[in-house]
Design a protein around this motif. Structure first.
Motif, mmCIF file in Angstrom:
data_model
loop_
_atom_site.group_PDB
_atom_site.id
_atom_site.type_symbol
_atom_site.label_atom_id
_atom_site.label_comp_id
_atom_site.label_asym_id
_atom_site.label_seq_id
_atom_site.Cartn_x
_atom_site.Cartn_y
_atom_site.Cartn_z
ATOM 1 N N PHE A 55 0.879 -1.162 0.000
ATOM 2 C CA PHE A 55 0.000 0.000 0.000
ATOM 3 C C PHE A 55 0.921 1.217 0.000
ATOM 4 N N CYS A 56 0.781 2.070 -1.013
ATOM 5 C CA CYS A 56 1.734 3.170 -1.234
ATOM 6 C C CYS A 56 1.016 4.511 -1.303
ATOM 7 N N ASP A 57 1.669 5.567 -0.775
ATOM 8 C CA ASP A 57 1.113 6.918 -0.843
ATOM 9 C C ASP A 57 2.188 7.975 -0.600
ATOM 10 N N PRO A 58 3.076 8.281 -1.461
ATOM 11 C CA PRO A 58 3.485 7.543 -2.654
ATOM 12 C C PRO A 58 4.432 6.392 -2.302
ATOM 13 N N ARG A 59 5.064 6.447 -1.125
ATOM 14 C CA ARG A 59 5.974 5.374 -0.700
ATOM 15 C C ARG A 59 5.187 4.256 -0.038
ATOM 16 N N PRO A 60 5.713 3.043 -0.090
ATOM 17 C CA PRO A 60 5.037 1.948 0.617
ATOM 18 C C PRO A 60 5.016 2.205 2.129
ATOM 19 N N PHE A 61 3.842 2.044 2.720
ATOM 20 C CA PHE A 61 3.725 2.238 4.166
ATOM 21 C C PHE A 61 3.134 1.019 4.869
ATOM 22 N N CYS A 62 2.677 0.054 4.093
ATOM 23 C CA CYS A 62 2.063 -1.135 4.664
ATOM 24 C C CYS A 62 2.118 -2.251 3.619
ATOM 25 N N TYR A 63 2.268 -3.473 4.091
ATOM 26 C CA TYR A 63 2.368 -4.629 3.195
ATOM 27 C C TYR A 63 1.435 -5.723 3.691
ATOM 28 N N ALA A 64 0.878 -6.485 2.746
ATOM 29 C CA ALA A 64 0.086 -7.666 3.077
ATOM 30 C C ALA A 64 0.718 -8.848 2.353
ATOM 31 N N TRP A 65 0.832 -9.969 3.068
ATOM 32 C CA TRP A 65 1.468 -11.142 2.485
ATOM 33 C C TRP A 65 1.097 -12.377 3.295
ATOM 34 N N TYR A 72 -0.298 -11.853 6.952
ATOM 35 C CA TYR A 72 0.447 -10.848 7.722
ATOM 36 C C TYR A 72 0.223 -9.450 7.173
ATOM 37 N N VAL A 73 0.217 -8.488 8.076
ATOM 38 C CA VAL A 73 0.304 -7.073 7.751
ATOM 39 C C VAL A 73 1.618 -6.596 8.355
ATOM 40 N N THR A 74 2.418 -5.926 7.529
ATOM 41 C CA THR A 74 3.741 -5.463 7.950
ATOM 42 C C THR A 74 3.844 -3.973 7.716
ATOM 43 N N PHE A 75 4.492 -3.290 8.653
ATOM 44 C CA PHE A 75 4.696 -1.843 8.524
ATOM 45 C C PHE A 75 5.950 -1.467 9.297
ATOM 46 N N GLY A 76 6.504 -0.310 8.978
ATOM 47 C CA GLY A 76 7.725 0.147 9.619
ATOM 48 C C GLY A 76 7.499 1.420 10.423
ATOM 49 N N LEU A 77 8.209 1.509 11.551
ATOM 50 C CA LEU A 77 8.133 2.683 12.433
ATOM 51 C C LEU A 77 9.521 3.038 12.928
ATOM 52 N N ASP A 78 9.608 4.146 13.634
ATOM 53 C CA ASP A 78 10.893 4.588 14.175
ATOM 54 C C ASP A 78 11.171 4.052 15.570
ATOM 55 N N ALA A 79 10.244 3.274 16.114
ATOM 56 C CA ALA A 79 10.407 2.678 17.442
ATOM 57 C C ALA A 79 9.530 1.435 17.508
ATOM 58 N N ILE A 117 -0.914 1.462 11.434
ATOM 59 C CA ILE A 117 -0.626 1.734 10.024
ATOM 60 C C ILE A 117 -0.569 3.237 9.787
ATOM 61 N N ASP A 118 -1.406 3.996 10.491
ATOM 62 C CA ASP A 118 -1.372 5.455 10.376
ATOM 63 C C ASP A 118 -0.024 6.006 10.834
ATOM 64 N N LEU A 119 0.515 5.461 11.908
ATOM 65 C CA LEU A 119 1.846 5.873 12.349
ATOM 66 C C LEU A 119 2.884 5.577 11.276
ATOM 67 N N ALA A 120 2.745 4.412 10.638
ATOM 68 C CA ALA A 120 3.678 4.039 9.565
ATOM 69 C C ALA A 120 3.537 4.980 8.369
ATOM 70 N N TRP A 121 2.310 5.352 8.042
ATOM 71 C CA TRP A 121 2.055 6.297 6.938
ATOM 72 C C TRP A 121 2.768 7.623 7.221
ATOM 73 N N HIS A 122 2.604 8.135 8.446
ATOM 74 C CA HIS A 122 3.275 9.387 8.824
ATOM 75 C C HIS A 122 4.792 9.226 8.826
ATOM 76 N N PHE A 123 5.266 8.103 9.314
ATOM 77 C CA PHE A 123 6.706 7.851 9.359
ATOM 78 C C PHE A 123 7.294 7.838 7.947
ATOM 79 N N LYS A 124 6.629 7.169 7.015
ATOM 80 C CA LYS A 124 7.126 7.097 5.638
ATOM 81 C C LYS A 124 7.070 8.446 4.940
ATOM 82 N N ARG A 125 6.169 9.307 5.343
ATOM 83 C CA ARG A 125 6.054 10.631 4.730
ATOM 84 C C ARG A 125 6.970 11.640 5.405
ATOM 85 N N GLY A 126 7.717 11.200 6.404
ATOM 86 C CA GLY A 126 8.634 12.099 7.077
ATOM 87 C C GLY A 126 7.996 12.961 8.136
ATOM 88 N N SER A 127 6.727 12.697 8.426
ATOM 89 C CA SER A 127 6.037 13.485 9.456
ATOM 90 C C SER A 127 5.798 12.650 10.696
#
Length: 135
Positions: A55-65, A72-79, A117-127
Motif C-alpha cells: 500500500f503506497c502513498d506515494p511510498r510503501p507504508f504497509c504490506y500484506a502477504w 500478515y500485515v507489515t509496517f515500519g516505524l521509528d520505534a 498503520i497510520d503511524l507508519a504512513w506518517h513515518f514514511k512521509r517524514g512526518s
C-alpha cells in the motif's frame, strides 16, 4: 507476476486478490484491509508484487502477504510497538523497526491496527513522531 499498480478506489483488484485466494480467510482479511486503508488514505495505490501487496502513498507504508498459512500485515516505524498482537519486531536499520502482525480473520482489521498503520504512513512521509508504544 509483474508488478502492477492500481488505485484503491473500488476498482476490481483481481491481481491483488489472486495472491490470497488459496485460503478464504486470507482473502477475507485482504478484502477487509483494502477498503479500510482506502478510507483513511484515499490517494493510496496498491503495488502488486509476486508474493506481497504494498500500500503506497506515494511510498510503501504497509504490506500484506502470506507465509506458512498465515496472513500478515507489515509496517515500519521509528520505534518498536510492544503489544501481544505484534508477532515479530525487528530493527533492520538503526531506528527503523519492522512490525509483523498476523491476522486470523477480517475482524482483526480494527482501529488499533489501522492506528499503527497510520503511524507508519506518517513515518514514511517524514512526518512521523516517536512511537515507542505499549499496547
Amino acid at each position: 507476476m509483474n508488478e502492477q499498480w492500481m488505485r484503491l478506489n473500488g476498482e476490481n483488484l483481481p491481481a491483488a486478490e489472486a495472491l490470497f485466494q488459496k485460503n478464504p480467510a486470507h482473502l477475507e482479511c485482504f478484502r477487509a484491509l483494502t477498503p479500510a486503508v482506502a478510507a483513511r488514505w484515499p490517494e493510496s495505490v496498491l503495488k502488486v508484487h509476486r508474493t506481497q501487496v504494498s500500500f503506497c502513498d506515494p511510498r510503501p507504508f504497509c504490506y500484506a502477504w502470506v507465509r506458512s498459512r498465515r496472513f500478515y500485515v507489515t509496517f515500519g516505524l521509528d520505534a518498536p510497538i510492544e503489544d501481544p498482537r505484534v508477532g515479530l519486531v525487528v530493527e533492520p536499520y538503526p531506528n527503523r523497526w519492522t512490525h509483523h502482525v498476523a491476522l486470523s480473520g477480517a475482524n482483526q482489521v480494527d482501529d488499533q491496527l489501522l492506528d499503527w498503520i497510520d503511524l507508519a504512513w506518517h513515518f514514511k512521509r517524514g512526518s512521523g513522531r516517536s512511537t515507542g508504544m505499549k499496547g
